[in-house]
Design a protein around this motif. Structure first.
Motif, mmCIF file in Angstrom:
data_model
loop_
_atom_site.group_PDB
_atom_site.id
_atom_site.type_symbol
_atom_site.label_atom_id
_atom_site.label_comp_id
_atom_site.label_asym_id
_atom_site.label_seq_id
_atom_site.Cartn_x
_atom_site.Cartn_y
_atom_site.Cartn_z
ATOM 1 N N ASP A 5 8.585 -40.014 -14.544
ATOM 2 C CA ASP A 5 9.991 -40.435 -14.579
ATOM 3 C C ASP A 5 10.374 -40.952 -13.197
ATOM 4 O O ASP A 5 10.325 -40.210 -12.207
ATOM 5 N N VAL A 6 10.736 -42.222 -13.128
ATOM 6 C CA VAL A 6 11.041 -42.847 -11.838
ATOM 7 C C VAL A 6 12.176 -42.121 -11.120
ATOM 8 O O VAL A 6 12.225 -42.072 -9.885
ATOM 9 N N ARG A 7 13.090 -41.521 -11.879
ATOM 10 C CA ARG A 7 14.214 -40.826 -11.252
ATOM 11 C C ARG A 7 13.750 -39.621 -10.453
ATOM 12 O O ARG A 7 14.336 -39.294 -9.413
ATOM 13 N N VAL A 8 12.702 -38.963 -10.921
ATOM 14 C CA VAL A 8 12.149 -37.826 -10.187
ATOM 15 C C VAL A 8 11.503 -38.307 -8.895
ATOM 16 O O VAL A 8 11.676 -37.708 -7.825
ATOM 17 N N ARG A 9 10.770 -39.404 -8.977
ATOM 18 C CA ARG A 9 10.145 -39.953 -7.775
ATOM 19 C C ARG A 9 11.200 -40.398 -6.766
ATOM 20 O O ARG A 9 11.065 -40.170 -5.557
ATOM 21 N N GLN A 10 12.249 -41.031 -7.266
ATOM 22 C CA GLN A 10 13.336 -41.456 -6.386
ATOM 23 C C GLN A 10 14.036 -40.246 -5.766
ATOM 24 O O GLN A 10 14.390 -40.263 -4.579
ATOM 25 N N ALA A 11 14.209 -39.207 -6.551
ATOM 26 C CA ALA A 11 14.864 -37.991 -6.043
ATOM 27 C C ALA A 11 14.091 -37.402 -4.876
ATOM 28 O O ALA A 11 14.678 -36.988 -3.867
ATOM 29 N N LEU A 12 12.763 -37.347 -4.983
ATOM 30 C CA LEU A 12 11.958 -36.838 -3.884
ATOM 31 C C LEU A 12 12.109 -37.714 -2.643
ATOM 32 O O LEU A 12 12.157 -37.215 -1.520
ATOM 33 N N SER A 13 12.186 -39.012 -2.857
ATOM 34 C CA SER A 13 12.336 -39.918 -1.721
ATOM 35 C C SER A 13 13.672 -39.704 -1.018
ATOM 36 O O SER A 13 13.762 -39.808 0.202
ATOM 37 N N TYR A 14 14.714 -39.400 -1.801
ATOM 38 C CA TYR A 14 16.016 -39.097 -1.194
ATOM 39 C C TYR A 14 16.005 -37.715 -0.541
ATOM 40 O O TYR A 14 16.670 -37.495 0.476
ATOM 41 N N GLY A 64 16.633 -34.417 -16.326
ATOM 42 C CA GLY A 64 16.435 -33.177 -17.064
ATOM 43 C C GLY A 64 15.889 -32.037 -16.220
ATOM 44 O O GLY A 64 15.399 -31.039 -16.761
ATOM 45 N N TYR A 65 16.003 -32.154 -14.903
ATOM 46 C CA TYR A 65 15.487 -31.107 -14.009
ATOM 47 C C TYR A 65 16.610 -30.583 -13.099
ATOM 48 O O TYR A 65 16.446 -30.493 -11.884
ATOM 49 N N ALA A 66 17.723 -30.264 -13.717
ATOM 50 C CA ALA A 66 18.871 -29.771 -12.943
ATOM 51 C C ALA A 66 18.528 -28.509 -12.166
ATOM 52 O O ALA A 66 19.078 -28.262 -11.089
ATOM 53 N N ASP A 67 17.605 -27.709 -12.705
ATOM 54 C CA ASP A 67 17.202 -26.467 -12.041
ATOM 55 C C ASP A 67 15.945 -26.658 -11.200
ATOM 56 O O ASP A 67 15.348 -25.678 -10.739
ATOM 57 N N GLY A 68 15.544 -27.910 -11.019
ATOM 58 C CA GLY A 68 14.357 -28.191 -10.220
ATOM 59 C C GLY A 68 13.074 -27.882 -10.969
ATOM 60 O O GLY A 68 13.079 -27.730 -12.197
ATOM 61 N N PHE A 69 11.995 -27.749 -10.245
ATOM 62 C CA PHE A 69 10.699 -27.424 -10.839
ATOM 63 C C PHE A 69 9.764 -26.950 -9.737
ATOM 64 O O PHE A 69 10.062 -27.091 -8.545
ATOM 65 N N ALA A 95 16.260 -27.735 -0.740
ATOM 66 C CA ALA A 95 17.674 -28.110 -0.783
ATOM 67 C C ALA A 95 18.061 -28.798 -2.093
ATOM 68 O O ALA A 95 19.241 -28.836 -2.458
ATOM 69 N N VAL A 96 17.074 -29.346 -2.809
ATOM 70 C CA VAL A 96 17.371 -30.006 -4.083
ATOM 71 C C VAL A 96 16.830 -29.200 -5.266
ATOM 72 O O VAL A 96 16.802 -29.671 -6.401
ATOM 73 N N GLY A 97 16.387 -27.970 -5.011
ATOM 74 C CA GLY A 97 15.960 -27.077 -6.072
ATOM 75 C C GLY A 97 14.496 -27.154 -6.443
ATOM 76 O O GLY A 97 14.069 -26.560 -7.431
ATOM 77 N N ILE A 98 13.714 -27.871 -5.654
ATOM 78 C CA ILE A 98 12.284 -27.972 -5.951
ATOM 79 C C ILE A 98 11.546 -26.885 -5.170
ATOM 80 O O ILE A 98 11.646 -26.809 -3.945
ATOM 81 N N ASN A 99 10.818 -26.054 -5.911
ATOM 82 C CA ASN A 99 10.064 -24.963 -5.306
ATOM 83 C C ASN A 99 8.644 -25.449 -5.017
ATOM 84 O O ASN A 99 7.760 -25.359 -5.863
ATOM 85 N N ALA A 100 8.442 -25.968 -3.819
ATOM 86 C CA ALA A 100 7.139 -26.529 -3.447
ATOM 87 C C ALA A 100 6.311 -25.517 -2.663
ATOM 88 O O ALA A 100 6.843 -24.746 -1.864
ATOM 89 N N THR A 101 5.020 -25.530 -2.928
ATOM 90 C CA THR A 101 4.080 -24.698 -2.182
ATOM 91 C C THR A 101 2.941 -25.578 -1.677
ATOM 92 O O THR A 101 2.637 -26.623 -2.261
ATOM 93 N N ILE A 102 2.329 -25.137 -0.595
ATOM 94 C CA ILE A 102 1.252 -25.904 0.016
ATOM 95 C C ILE A 102 -0.096 -25.355 -0.441
ATOM 96 O O ILE A 102 -0.352 -24.157 -0.342
ATOM 97 N N ASP A 103 -0.930 -26.256 -0.945
ATOM 98 C CA ASP A 103 -2.290 -25.908 -1.323
ATOM 99 C C ASP A 103 -3.211 -26.527 -0.274
ATOM 100 O O ASP A 103 -3.594 -27.697 -0.381
ATOM 101 N N ALA A 104 -3.512 -25.765 0.772
ATOM 102 C CA ALA A 104 -4.356 -26.270 1.859
ATOM 103 C C ALA A 104 -5.805 -26.312 1.378
ATOM 104 O O ALA A 104 -6.357 -25.293 0.971
ATOM 105 N N VAL A 105 -6.416 -27.489 1.432
ATOM 106 C CA VAL A 105 -7.781 -27.656 0.920
ATOM 107 C C VAL A 105 -8.678 -28.282 1.985
ATOM 108 O O VAL A 105 -8.212 -28.969 2.896
ATOM 109 N N GLU A 106 -9.962 -28.044 1.850
ATOM 110 C CA GLU A 106 -10.935 -28.677 2.731
ATOM 111 C C GLU A 106 -10.953 -30.180 2.471
ATOM 112 O O GLU A 106 -10.617 -30.639 1.380
#
Length: 200
Positions: A5-14, A64-69, A95-106
């Motif tokens: 969904d382009v709106r999700v990609r745009q949201a991350l960019s904002y 459709g991601y008002a509560d983030g993901f 700040a926009v409700g996205i719960n991001a975690t870092i997967d550090a990989v080789e």
């Protein structure tokens, strides 16, 4: 999903504050960008997104991601500034409700899972180029390019890219390169951040 969904990609960019990343990681010495092109070329267009948390939330709600993901970001751990950038991005996405975690990989794991097999949700990576011509910096976004590990798909982009490579008119080619960058921005092909500072 959810990046089909382009709106999700745009949201991350904002949601991502490029200036803050540049300031925090590089002391302001990097160059903030809005596309895959390197500033300095006549055909560069700064099409980047301004940091706007409210707009990001609105777009996520519309999608459709008002509560983030939840979001896992695969980051090659060998690159300290990628890891540092990821840490800042994780905080900004909260700040926009996205719960991001870092997967550090080789590095080899990143090359296989992300770049080759494209089995990942998101990544933070620097793209190094052996050829700094404008065309080389844009060709990876063709749908069928082996280097298109972000899985960007746009018929409009593909057709314009092909036309751009067929013309010998320098002014026409430069104008088309600007249009290609505009498509990348409007479609939020990636959240472009910066050209890192070269420090010695």
């Amino acid at each position: 999903a959810p990046f089909d969904d382009v709106r999700v990609r745009q949201a991350l960019s904002y949601a991502i504050d490029r200036d803050a990343i540049n300031e925090f990681i590089f002391g302001g010495r990097g160059t903030v960008i809005g596309t895959s092109m390197v500033p300095g070329y006549d055909c560069y267009v700064d099409t980047g997104y301004e940091h706007d948390v409210k707009k990001a939330k609105e777009l996520l709600t519309e999608a459709g991601y008002a509560d983030g993901f939840d979001l896992a970001i695969a980051v090659p751990s060998v690159y300290e500034f990628h890891m540092q950038t990821a840490e800042v991005v994780v905080e900004q996405l909260k700040a926009v409700g996205i719960n991001a975690t870092i997967d550090a990989v080789e590095w080899n794991t990143w090359l296989e899972d992300v770049y080759t097999n494209r089995e990942y949700q998101a990544t933070i990576s620097g793209i190094t180029c052996s050829d700094l011509t404008p065309g080389y910096l844009l060709n990876r976004f063709q749908t069928d390019s082996k280097k298109n590990f972000v899985n960007f798909k746009s018929t409009e982009y593909d057709e314009l890219w092909k036309a751009t490579q067929e013309t010998q008119d320098a002014a026409e080619k430069a104008a088309d390169y600007k249009k290609l960058q505009t498509i990348l921005a409007e479609e939020a092909a990636s959240a472009f951040i910066q050209v890192p500072a070269n420090t010695t």
